[in-house]
Design a protein around this motif. Structure first.
Motif, PDB file in Angstrom:
ATOM      1  N   ARG A 215     -18.582 -62.340  20.482  1.00  0.00           N
ATOM      2  CA  ARG A 215     -18.247 -61.133  19.713  1.00  0.00           C
ATOM      3  C   ARG A 215     -17.439 -61.491  18.472  1.00  0.00           C
ATOM      4  O   ARG A 215     -17.648 -60.919  17.395  1.00  0.00           O
ATOM      5  CB  ARG A 215     -17.467 -60.150  20.593  1.00  0.00           C
ATOM      6  CG  ARG A 215     -18.319 -59.516  21.686  1.00  0.00           C
ATOM      7  CD  ARG A 215     -17.488 -58.592  22.570  1.00  0.00           C
ATOM      8  NE  ARG A 215     -18.292 -58.078  23.677  1.00  0.00           N
ATOM      9  CZ  ARG A 215     -18.552 -56.791  23.874  1.00  0.00           C
ATOM     10  NH1 ARG A 215     -18.087 -55.883  23.051  1.00  0.00           N
ATOM     11  NH2 ARG A 215     -19.288 -56.408  24.901  1.00  0.00           N
ATOM     12  N   ASP A 216     -16.514 -62.430  18.627  1.00  0.00           N
ATOM     13  CA  ASP A 216     -15.673 -62.803  17.491  1.00  0.00           C
ATOM     14  C   ASP A 216     -16.498 -63.418  16.361  1.00  0.00           C
ATOM     15  O   ASP A 216     -16.297 -63.081  15.184  1.00  0.00           O
ATOM     16  CB  ASP A 216     -14.587 -63.787  17.929  1.00  0.00           C
ATOM     17  CG  ASP A 216     -13.486 -63.102  18.722  1.00  0.00           C
ATOM     18  OD1 ASP A 216     -13.397 -61.857  18.662  1.00  0.00           O
ATOM     19  OD2 ASP A 216     -12.719 -63.807  19.407  1.00  0.00           O
ATOM     20  N   ARG A 219     -18.480 -60.684  14.717  1.00  0.00           N
ATOM     21  CA  ARG A 219     -17.622 -59.836  13.884  1.00  0.00           C
ATOM     22  C   ARG A 219     -17.376 -60.487  12.528  1.00  0.00           C
ATOM     23  O   ARG A 219     -17.508 -59.836  11.478  1.00  0.00           O
ATOM     24  CB  ARG A 219     -16.306 -59.597  14.617  1.00  0.00           C
ATOM     25  CG  ARG A 219     -15.402 -58.564  13.978  1.00  0.00           C
ATOM     26  CD  ARG A 219     -14.154 -58.349  14.816  1.00  0.00           C
ATOM     27  NE  ARG A 219     -14.472 -57.855  16.146  1.00  0.00           N
ATOM     28  CZ  ARG A 219     -14.268 -58.520  17.262  1.00  0.00           C
ATOM     29  NH1 ARG A 219     -13.751 -59.739  17.224  1.00  0.00           N
ATOM     30  NH2 ARG A 219     -14.594 -58.003  18.428  1.00  0.00           N
ATOM     31  N   GLN A 223     -18.750 -59.190   8.788  1.00  0.00           N
ATOM     32  CA  GLN A 223     -17.833 -58.964   7.673  1.00  0.00           C
ATOM     33  C   GLN A 223     -18.339 -59.651   6.409  1.00  0.00           C
ATOM     34  O   GLN A 223     -18.318 -59.069   5.318  1.00  0.00           O
ATOM     35  CB  GLN A 223     -16.434 -59.470   8.036  1.00  0.00           C
ATOM     36  CG  GLN A 223     -15.717 -58.600   9.056  1.00  0.00           C
ATOM     37  CD  GLN A 223     -14.448 -59.240   9.596  1.00  0.00           C
ATOM     38  OE1 GLN A 223     -14.231 -60.455   9.455  1.00  0.00           O
ATOM     39  NE2 GLN A 223     -13.607 -58.441  10.224  1.00  0.00           N
ATOM     40  N   PHE A 243     -22.607 -57.187  19.429  1.00  0.00           N
ATOM     41  CA  PHE A 243     -21.538 -56.339  19.940  1.00  0.00           C
ATOM     42  C   PHE A 243     -20.308 -56.425  19.035  1.00  0.00           C
ATOM     43  O   PHE A 243     -19.586 -55.433  18.858  1.00  0.00           O
ATOM     44  CB  PHE A 243     -21.180 -56.724  21.375  1.00  0.00           C
ATOM     45  CG  PHE A 243     -22.110 -56.152  22.404  1.00  0.00           C
ATOM     46  CD1 PHE A 243     -22.230 -54.781  22.557  1.00  0.00           C
ATOM     47  CD2 PHE A 243     -22.886 -56.976  23.206  1.00  0.00           C
ATOM     48  CE1 PHE A 243     -23.087 -54.240  23.505  1.00  0.00           C
ATOM     49  CE2 PHE A 243     -23.754 -56.448  24.149  1.00  0.00           C
ATOM     50  CZ  PHE A 243     -23.861 -55.076  24.299  1.00  0.00           C
ATOM     51  N   GLY A 244     -20.069 -57.605  18.474  1.00  0.00           N
ATOM     52  CA  GLY A 244     -18.992 -57.732  17.501  1.00  0.00           C
ATOM     53  C   GLY A 244     -19.346 -57.107  16.169  1.00  0.00           C
ATOM     54  O   GLY A 244     -18.527 -56.450  15.527  1.00  0.00           O
ATOM     55  N   GLU A 246     -21.465 -54.599  15.374  1.00  0.00           N
ATOM     56  CA  GLU A 246     -21.556 -53.141  15.271  1.00  0.00           C
ATOM     57  C   GLU A 246     -20.183 -52.493  15.173  1.00  0.00           C
ATOM     58  O   GLU A 246     -20.036 -51.413  14.594  1.00  0.00           O
ATOM     59  CB  GLU A 246     -22.367 -52.553  16.432  1.00  0.00           C
ATOM     60  CG  GLU A 246     -21.729 -52.647  17.788  1.00  0.00           C
ATOM     61  CD  GLU A 246     -22.532 -51.906  18.870  1.00  0.00           C
ATOM     62  OE1 GLU A 246     -23.479 -51.188  18.515  1.00  0.00           O
ATOM     63  OE2 GLU A 246     -22.186 -52.062  20.062  1.00  0.00           O
ATOM     64  N   GLY A 247     -19.168 -53.161  15.708  1.00  0.00           N
ATOM     65  CA  GLY A 247     -17.815 -52.637  15.574  1.00  0.00           C
ATOM     66  C   GLY A 247     -17.324 -52.681  14.141  1.00  0.00           C
ATOM     67  O   GLY A 247     -16.567 -51.804  13.706  1.00  0.00           O
ATOM     68  N   VAL A 248     -17.768 -53.699  13.403  1.00  0.00           N
ATOM     69  CA  VAL A 248     -17.387 -53.846  12.002  1.00  0.00           C
ATOM     70  C   VAL A 248     -18.113 -52.835  11.121  1.00  0.00           C
ATOM     71  O   VAL A 248     -17.587 -52.357  10.118  1.00  0.00           O
ATOM     72  CB  VAL A 248     -17.697 -55.283  11.508  1.00  0.00           C
ATOM     73  CG1 VAL A 248     -17.467 -55.419  10.008  1.00  0.00           C
ATOM     74  CG2 VAL A 248     -16.852 -56.290  12.270  1.00  0.00           C
ATOM     75  N   LYS A 250     -19.186 -49.705  11.709  1.00  0.00           N
ATOM     76  CA  LYS A 250     -19.151 -48.318  12.166  1.00  0.00           C
ATOM     77  C   LYS A 250     -19.415 -47.364  10.997  1.00  0.00           C
ATOM     78  O   LYS A 250     -18.879 -47.540   9.900  1.00  0.00           O
ATOM     79  CB  LYS A 250     -17.796 -47.997  12.793  1.00  0.00           C
ATOM     80  CG  LYS A 250     -17.626 -48.560  14.197  1.00  0.00           C
ATOM     81  CD  LYS A 250     -16.285 -48.172  14.777  1.00  0.00           C
ATOM     82  CE  LYS A 250     -16.123 -48.706  16.202  1.00  0.00           C
ATOM     83  NZ  LYS A 250     -14.790 -48.382  16.755  1.00  0.00           N
ATOM     84  N   TYR A 256     -30.255 -52.509  14.854  1.00  0.00           N
ATOM     85  CA  TYR A 256     -29.913 -53.815  15.410  1.00  0.00           C
ATOM     86  C   TYR A 256     -31.015 -54.305  16.340  1.00  0.00           C
ATOM     87  O   TYR A 256     -31.544 -53.541  17.149  1.00  0.00           O
ATOM     88  CB  TYR A 256     -28.603 -53.731  16.197  1.00  0.00           C
ATOM     89  CG  TYR A 256     -27.396 -53.412  15.357  1.00  0.00           C
ATOM     90  CD1 TYR A 256     -26.752 -54.407  14.627  1.00  0.00           C
ATOM     91  CD2 TYR A 256     -26.894 -52.114  15.300  1.00  0.00           C
ATOM     92  CE1 TYR A 256     -25.634 -54.114  13.861  1.00  0.00           C
ATOM     93  CE2 TYR A 256     -25.773 -51.812  14.533  1.00  0.00           C
ATOM     94  CZ  TYR A 256     -25.152 -52.822  13.812  1.00  0.00           C
ATOM     95  OH  TYR A 256     -24.053 -52.518  13.044  1.00  0.00           O
ATOM     96  N   ARG A 273     -28.698 -47.010  20.197  1.00  0.00           N
ATOM     97  CA  ARG A 273     -27.754 -47.676  19.290  1.00  0.00           C
ATOM     98  C   ARG A 273     -28.410 -48.895  18.664  1.00  0.00           C
ATOM     99  O   ARG A 273     -28.148 -49.218  17.515  1.00  0.00           O
ATOM    100  CB  ARG A 273     -26.501 -48.109  20.061  1.00  0.00           C
ATOM    101  CG  ARG A 273     -25.559 -46.973  20.387  1.00  0.00           C
ATOM    102  CD  ARG A 273     -24.451 -47.396  21.333  1.00  0.00           C
ATOM    103  NE  ARG A 273     -24.025 -48.771  21.161  1.00  0.00           N
ATOM    104  CZ  ARG A 273     -23.761 -49.596  22.195  1.00  0.00           C
ATOM    105  NH1 ARG A 273     -23.935 -49.182  23.451  1.00  0.00           N
ATOM    106  NH2 ARG A 273     -23.349 -50.821  21.966  1.00  0.00           N
TER     107      ARG A 273
END
Length: 334
Positions: A215-216, A219, A223, A243-244, A246-248, A250, A256, A273
């Motif tokens: 995830r990291d 992410r 970015q 998973f990482g 999609e958090g970035v 939002k 995906y 999603r």
């Protein structure tokens, strides 16, 4: 499929090659019959849920057949995995090896030595050898049960192109969060993904960044993508990376496509999603590898090669529209 940080020492590989060539007996030996049902599983890492699920299948099948299975944890280190295989050959404790190769070229000499010593070797998930476009054994005497990287990449790219078409995006701006650039296997997959995408009219690959298998790392990759291409519309990568990612992202409308088969990834597709994923039944494949290895160790004839994608219909290409009818839920948790 996953989390593989690998540094292969050339000197160690040469030393292993020399050791293998110096074996005075190049003919296949017969493994000690009392150890025929003992399986050594050389997995990517115990910290990796994909690998653990595979081993669960191996262990379950071994138990059904009156055998045992032991996990050798290389923690994504190719050199460590080579040493583990060598040591297991020397120990003469096992009749079956199941090898998830961190680096399919690095382990070649050790796998050849295992075969010469009468051990039934099943190459599982990643090929052992320099080719990443075939499911055929590249070491004579081994059994191959692999997800062919170039075929996997093609399926992933095709799903990405389908996502573009489903939204009628022209042009369709796509980013691929690659695995690890240090891995020949991941590079072969990347070429297949990009080839499938670029062969589709209207699809533009705007970014290729290393997304890895956490995830990291996903992410961080997302970015970087959004900084350069804030209007990206479709993103492909490992399920962990997504998973990482999609958090970035939002609030952005991004389709995906995941390379992974966990319950969470399948749920993300079911919920809409994520657009889709090439699905593999990981635990089932682990059980199949154990079944093949134990049968070979017992002297029975088994298929030399099986493509893991053949274990599910339509090569496992799942989208929300096809998932409901499939009954698939996933066989492991992230």
């Amino acid at each position: 499929m996953r989390n593989v940080h690998i540094a292969v020492a050339v000197a160690a590989g040469l030393a292993l090659g020399a050791a293998a060539c110096s074996d005075p007996d190049d003919s296949e030996k017969k493994a000690d019959s009392k150890n025929a049902k003992h399986i050594a599983f050389f997995g990517f890492a115990k910290a990796n849920s994909f690998t653990v699920a595979t081993f669960d299948g191996v262990k379950q099948q071994a138990g059904k057949d009156g055998g045992t299975a032991e996990f050798f944890d290389s923690n994504f280190d190719a050199q460590a995995q080579v040493r583990q295989i060598q040591d297991a050959v020397t120990s003469k404790r096992f009749g079956v090896f199941i090898v998830q190769a961190n680096d399919g070229t690095a382990v070649l000499p050790a796998v050849k030595t295992a075969v010469r010593n009468g051990i039934a070797v099943v190459v599982q998930f990643t090929p052992v050898g320099p080719r990443y476009d075939t499911d055929q054994p590249q070491v004579p005497g081994t059994v191959s049960l692999v997800d062919v990287p170039t075929r996997n990449g093609r399926r992933l790219g095709e799903l990405g192109a389908d996502a573009c078409r489903s939204r009628d995006l022209k042009p369709c701006k796509v980013a691929y969060l690659e695995g690890l650039k240090t891995l020949p296997l991941d590079n072969a997959r990347t070429n297949a993904v990009v080839g499938a995408l670029k062969s589709t009219p209207g699809v533009e690959v705007v970014a290729r960044v290393e997304g890895g298998y956490t995830r990291d790392s996903g992410r961080k990759a997302m970015q970087d993508v959004l900084q350069a291409h804030p209007d990206v519309q479709v993103v492909l990568g490992s399920s962990q990376a997504l998973f990482g990612a999609e958090g970035v992202a939002k609030g952005k409308k991004i389709s995906y496509i995941a390379n992974g088969a966990s319950r969470q990834a399948v749920s993300a597709v079911r919920e809409g999603r994520w657009y889709g994923l090439p699905y593999l039944p990981v635990r089932t494949a682990g059980a199949k590898a154990a079944e093949l290895g134990l049968a070979k160790a017992a002297g029975r004839n088994v298929p030399a090669a099986t493509d893991m994608a053949s274990l599910v219909p339509d090569e496992g290409k799942l989208t929300k529209s096809t998932l409901a009818a499939s009954g698939i839920t996933g066989e492991y948790d992230e």
